[in-house]
Write an enzyme that holds these catalytic residues in place. Sequence first.
Site, short mmCIF file in Angstrom:
data_model
loop_
_atom_site.label_atom_id
_atom_site.label_comp_id
_atom_site.label_asym_id
_atom_site.label_seq_id
_atom_site.Cartn_x
_atom_site.Cartn_y
_atom_site.Cartn_z
N GLY A 18 0.82 -1.21 0.00
CA GLY A 18 0.00 0.00 0.00
C GLY A 18 0.85 1.25 0.00
O GLY A 18 2.00 1.26 0.42
N ARG A 19 0.26 2.33 -0.51
CA ARG A 19 0.90 3.63 -0.46
C ARG A 19 -0.18 4.66 -0.23
O ARG A 19 -1.26 4.58 -0.78
CB ARG A 19 1.64 3.93 -1.76
N GLY A 20 0.14 5.62 0.65
CA GLY A 20 -0.80 6.70 0.92
C GLY A 20 -0.04 7.98 1.18
O GLY A 20 1.16 8.08 0.90
N MET A 22 1.06 9.24 3.83
CA MET A 22 2.14 9.20 4.81
C MET A 22 3.28 8.27 4.43
O MET A 22 4.22 8.12 5.19
CB MET A 22 1.58 8.79 6.18
N GLU A 24 4.72 4.45 2.49
CA GLU A 24 4.49 3.12 1.92
C GLU A 24 4.35 2.08 3.03
O GLU A 24 4.96 2.22 4.10
CB GLU A 24 5.66 2.71 1.02
N VAL A 25 3.58 1.04 2.76
CA VAL A 25 3.45 -0.08 3.69
C VAL A 25 3.91 -1.34 2.97
O VAL A 25 3.48 -1.62 1.85
CB VAL A 25 2.00 -0.25 4.19
N LYS A 40 5.74 0.19 7.89
CA LYS A 40 5.35 1.46 7.26
C LYS A 40 6.58 2.34 7.19
O LYS A 40 7.24 2.59 8.20
CB LYS A 40 4.25 2.14 8.06
N ASP A 141 -7.61 11.25 12.46
CA ASP A 141 -7.75 10.93 11.03
C ASP A 141 -8.50 9.63 10.86
O ASP A 141 -8.11 8.77 10.06
CB ASP A 141 -6.36 10.85 10.37
#
Length: 780
Positions: A18-20, A22, A24-25, A40, A141
């Site tokens: 995943g990437r968001g 904040m 990468e995971v 993360k 959040d």
Amino acid sequence: MAETTLIQGRYRLLELIGRGGMGEVWRAEDESLGRAVAVKCLKPTGEHGDRSFLPVLRERFRREARVAAGLQHRGVTVVHDFGEHKGVLYLVMELLDGLNLSQLLSANGHHPLPVLQVADIASQVADALAYTHAQGIVHRDLKPANVMRTADGTVKICDFGIARLGQDIGFTSRLTGGGIAMGTPHYMSPEQIAGVAVDHRSDLYSLGCVLYELATGVPPFDSDDAWAVLVSHRDTPPVPPRARRADIPEPLDAAIMSLLAKQPGERPGDAAEIVRRLTGVLRTDQPQESDPPRQEQSFGMPGWTHGIGTGSRATTGGQVRMVPPVGEVAGLTGRWTGPMQPPLVLTPGPPPAAPSGPPAVPAAPPVVGPGPAAYGGRAAPHPAQNGGPRPSGPVPAPERLAWLAERHGAALDLGRVGRWAESEETHRMVAAERERALGPDHPDTLASRYELGFALCRLGRYADAMRAYDDVVAWRERVLGPDHAETLAARQESAYVLGRLGRHAEAHTVYSEVLAARQRTVGMEHPDTLRCRHNLAYNLSRLGRLEDSYAMAREVADARARVLGADHRDTLVTRYEVAYALGRLDRWEEALRTYLEVADARARTLGPEDPDTLAARYEAGISLGRLGRSEEALELYRDLAAIRTRTLGPVDPETLRARHGLGVNLGRLGRWDEALALAQDVSALRDRVLGADHPDTLVSRRELGVAMSQLGRWSEALAVYQQVAGARQRVLGGQHPDTLNSRIDEAHCLDRLGRGGEAAELYQRVAAVRGWQDRGTPGR
């Protein structure tokens, strides 16, 4: 991705999952413990690319990661480790098998979820928020992508601490310096949008937005125009969920609508109230509690709301990048924000072999510390910075120091999973290597010796632990000062060891001095002060000052409930101590009731099979036995033994503790043959697992003697009691209460065997030592 991608020589990154906004995971493997984890990775660039901001960011990251690592609730993702590697901040978490709520809605075709599923998710999230809010922590959040539902139905909130980190530096729900909103407007509270201070009620509003979407399939305010969404959060009453979906029960509809109140004062007082309301959905309709009194507050629209995009709501795919005005940098992570990009590759450092020759000597030797565990979350000071000696000779290679820091962390992890013998061995090796490389007085060397002392305590090797702590205390007093927090922490540990050695009067003196220093430096109700008062109460009971112990434990429990919350782990630890004091005062009914209350609270917040929950149940079993309710105690211990065998294995120390309690109550019921067989088995296993001289092994061996005595096998019992007494004298000393009690057992056997003269002599020796102790004079 390169197979050599390795963080700190330990966490191997295997797959980008995943990437968001904040970072990468990654799915990764913890090669030290052989377990799968999620890592993360956060790549800070500083505000506006200002590298002078990086030290502030790193400190905030460490602070918030420590907050996240301290959360212990089944509804919060477990954080195992954190640090920095080659400029990349990383957080190591449990790897969850499941979907986040955004993915769950997508998998459901963006249709509403079944009502009972919504209520179950809502109840679990609210329960986790109730716990975290009681710790004084606000997520800031909360959105579907930050809530995971695992394969077994457990719901967990992710990114505590990291969400706050983003908020603190203007990443999540406030402006970056360039005027960019980096949050997701569909789940933001009116007070977040206004840019004013937020508290736990902001999380409740966000929870309402999430539940609304799960129940109806759309957010409460749904538009591609971000401005319209923000204005609606501020001004527009949401359409009730029942108006969109008729089968939503009234209690669920009312709960969601109460969460979406514009003013914080109009929302439920806390998340626990939502859990209570949802009980009516999951079981039966019940009258709902009235809303709290109104507290008027007006929210305007700050300048940062102009020109923003909508972000990503649960029912859209991917992350939507917020585009800054020309010339500005978009947030904390720069180019990491937005669509998928090539993965970050962390190249491994050089191998950890010792240097073959003397390296170039820098102006100041690098210090690779053990991380926050050993220094209370602060960086380990270099001795030269505090007037201490610099190590002489060649400066060791940074790679070697980094490898030692990694091994220090591995030793800590071994302790966390109960592998204390391996932990002790690793800490001893690291301490010796650090002493050779850095010198005996270097902070890292002393940190390893501090942790070595802790591991020795857990192994029952208290005299060795005392020597380790003495060295640490002496150095920290000399270099850091007598009132420094780290000095006081080491002194407090040494007081604990003194108590375990039976030197309770000395322990009392040290605890009292540490308490006075803590009250002077941080105040009466600081958590560190309360921890010291808790330990002092414990030690008072060992001095026989039971009423004083009980009174102080009650005061500490009340203070911790005020400061930390009634269900906080530390509050429950002290209530557990209150129950112990009640038992020592023969107030067993009150003790039993308190232990059961602690067990219930721990089951609620930690889970019914959490080790702390089971520990309280174990003590409740002791109370049942003392009240003559041995049949109930027997069933309780049989259940505990089964749970611990299933979750920990048949030879885990806690499994053996439960089986020991089972044997004691078999004896109380007169089933001495069964009690003897069980004591033989548990004693042999403890001998093998813990060692022949471990306190638990000796307790089991004494139980063997008790069973033999009850069966009239006095000669065998005498041999056992003499063996136990000899071991306790060797480990604890001749004056320790447990040693003296073993001598009394031995004398009793001698008397029953017709050896009255020997028995009388032994009784007199014990009485003489106890007389010296009563006068405050050490016995010989």
